[in-house]
Structures are given as C-alpha cells and as structure tokens.
Write a protein that holds these residues in place. Structure first.
Motif, mmCIF file in Angstrom:
data_model
loop_
_atom_site.group_PDB
_atom_site.id
_atom_site.type_symbol
_atom_site.label_atom_id
_atom_site.label_comp_id
_atom_site.label_asym_id
_atom_site.label_seq_id
_atom_site.Cartn_x
_atom_site.Cartn_y
_atom_site.Cartn_z
ATOM 1 N N THR A 190 0.810 -1.217 0.000
ATOM 2 C CA THR A 190 0.000 0.000 0.000
ATOM 3 C C THR A 190 0.841 1.264 0.000
ATOM 4 N N GLY A 191 2.101 1.147 0.445
ATOM 5 C CA GLY A 191 2.975 2.309 0.451
ATOM 6 C C GLY A 191 2.839 3.214 1.660
ATOM 7 N N GLU A 231 8.720 8.547 4.775
ATOM 8 C CA GLU A 231 8.875 9.757 3.987
ATOM 9 C C GLU A 231 7.547 10.491 3.904
ATOM 10 N N ARG A 232 7.600 11.707 3.401
ATOM 11 C CA ARG A 232 6.385 12.506 3.281
ATOM 12 C C ARG A 232 5.371 11.832 2.377
ATOM 13 N N THR A 233 5.866 11.116 1.366
ATOM 14 C CA THR A 233 4.975 10.468 0.408
ATOM 15 C C THR A 233 4.570 9.058 0.813
#
Length: 327
Positions: free
Chosen positions: A17-18, A53-55
């Motif tokens: 899903t990240g 990370e931000r993303t």
C-alpha cells in the motif's frame, strides 16, 4: 517476540500500500497499533525495514531482503490452508482457483462460472502483477489466470502451463479531466498530452517501461509519476493534475472522460493461462466461453469502446474469436 505469519502480512501490507495508514485500513487495525507492531518487528529483526517519507513508507535494503523471504512463506501458508479446507470439504467437493489482474470483466466472469458450476468451490485471487499470477499457476496454487501483457514486453510462460489469446491487441485509452483542453475531441494524440503529467502504477508489470517506449518512439518526454493508490490517481485525473492510461472497458470516473489515443500506440495482449493437468478439455472451453462473454458484455456497454470499434470497422462479433489462438 517471535515472528509469525501475521507479522509477515503486516510487512507485506505496508509495502503493497505504500503507507502505514493504508496498511492499517486494509488489515482492519488502527494506525497507532500497526505502528507499534512494526516497531516490535523491527526490534526483533534488528534494523529498520521501512523509511518514513512525506509520500509514504518505502522498504529499506533490509526491508527488501525480509519481504523477498516473507512473500513465499505467506503464499505457502495460504496454499496450506486452502488445501486443508478443500480436504475438509470432502472428496466430492470440486474446487476452482482463479487468478486475475485487475479487470472489470472479473465480476461478470465469476457470475457466469457460479451459474454454470454451482457445486464448485470457486475462489478468486487478484494481483496487479501478471508475472506473480503466472508463478502461482505454475506452482499449482492457482488453476487458471487471466492476465495482461504489455506490448513489447512479452511474458515468460512458465513450464507446465499453457496460454490462449483472448484479444491479441487491446488498445489502451487515456483518462483525463473533463475540463482538459483535449477532452472535447473524440480521439486525442500523444502530442496533445505531451505537457501533462502521466501516472502509472509501479506494481503493474512493465507499465512504466511500455509507456516510456511509446513516448520515446514519438519523440516526446513527458513527466511520468508512479502512483499505486487507485483512488488518489482518480482524484488527480479529475482535478486536472495528471492523465493516465486505462482499459477501454473502464467507465469514466467522476469529473473525467476516456478517450482513445490516435494510432493506438498503447496496447496490451489479453491471455488466459492454465495448467493442463487441472484445467483442460470441456472445463477449459467453459471457462474460456464465460470469460469471452463477460468481456464482450463490458465492451458492448461502453460507448467510447463501441465508437472505437465503429471507426476501425470492427464489431463486437469479430472482436474476440470463439476459441482463441494459442499464445
């Protein structure tokens, strides 16, 4: 703490899903509890498995190493449970394990199979990776799989499996905002979208490379970003932030339109894969006919696809062959 399969599923969910937030939603957990679980797992293995990370969250080198070993364990455990359930159901209970890439044809395909084989225990496994599905068929964990093959990037056919072509060349359309300057045209050119940001799913086999190849041949170099969350991608298209390739059977989302691309430079081949020792003869013909009618129903119900067929002097009757040539 000792690791078990439950912990491995947590790691795979985060990687797939990240993000921890999306993984928690998939697993039915709260984000804080999943974060705590991840920290315990990292303490157990002795290192960080993801960078925050931000993303989103990305696997570290150690994370990739652990994931490469975790996925086969999960697959084997799923196969063990499936086999045990089949045995518990009794020898008279037939089963059919189907795999497929993401396709709107799948629900209609399953309905037809259920209607035709009401006494068969039919299961479905969806994976965006055709390569992963082919490996599952070869490993006898799936009986058959419906896959897409990006043009220019042929799939390797594993030993012991066979393939049949459902559609030799399915054009890929493009989804763009209904406010896009090119949205009013029945067909758009690649040059019309050269200054747009294009999106692809990084987990889809060869999708990024196939798009890059098409743009290179056209002498274009647009920005291509990789977005794995389908809902986010749809919102970015509707807002006019990006465009993306899509299947011609797809319906337009809110605020978007689907358009064919001039010359149909983007295309995939649709294939059905199976193991002859488990699916063959009348059983294969039945599955094939169910899939064929499911796809034709979608194509016939999509006005953009019907218009594309008309302009190319093709009809639904001739779109797919009754039995399909071998791959």
């Amino acid at each position: 703490m000792e690791l078990d399969v439950r912990h491995l599923r947590v790691l795979c969910a985060i990687a797939d899903t990240g993000s921890v937030r999306k993984a928690a939603r998939r697993l039915g957990m709260t984000q804080p509890s999943l974060t705590t679980q991840l920290h315990r797992i990292e303490r157990t293995v002795g290192g960080r498995l993801f960078t925050r990370e931000r993303t989103g969250s990305r696997p570290t080198a150690l994370g990739h190493s652990v994931l490469s070993r975790a996925r086969p364990v999960i697959t084997e455990m799923d196969a063990l449970v499936a086999a045990a359930r089949a045995e518990a159901a009794g020898p008279g209970r037939r089963r059919l394990r189907i795999g497929s890439v993401g396709s709107r044809a799948v629900p209609a395909w399953l309905r037809r199979i259920h209607d035709r084989l009401p006494e068969t225990d039919t299961t479905i496994h969806i994976d965006i990776s055709a390569i992963a599905l082919l490996h599952l068929v070869a490993a006898e964990q799936l009986d058959t799989a419906f896959v897409h093959e990006s043009e220019g990037f042929p799939l390797h056919v594993p030993a012991g499996t066979e393939q049949r072509v459902l559609l030799a060349r399915e054009p890929q359309f493009v989804a763009l905002a209904e406010t896009h300057p090119a949205a009013g045209r029945p067909v758009v050119g690649l040059a019309d979208l050269a200054h747009d940001t294009w999106m692809v799913d990084p987990t889809a086999d060869h999708e990024y490379a196939a798009l890059r190849r098409v743009f290179a041949e056209a002498g274009l170099d647009p920005r291509i970003v990789q977005v794995r969350d389908n809902a986010t991608a749809a919102e970015l298209v509707a807002s006019g932030e990006a465009v993306r390739p899509c299947q011609p059977t797809s319906p337009p989302g809110p605020g978007t339109v689907l358009r064919p691309v001039h010359g149909d430079p983007l295309a995939v081949r649709l294939l059905l894969t199976w193991r002859p020792d488990t699916v063959g003869g009348p059983a294969l013909d039945g599955l094939w006919d169910d899939l064929r009618h499911a796809y034709l129903g979608l194509a016939g119900g999509n006005p953009v696809y019907r218009d594309w067929l008309r302009r190319h002097n093709r009809s639904l009757h001739t779109l797919l062959t009754p039995t399909g040539p071998p791959a």
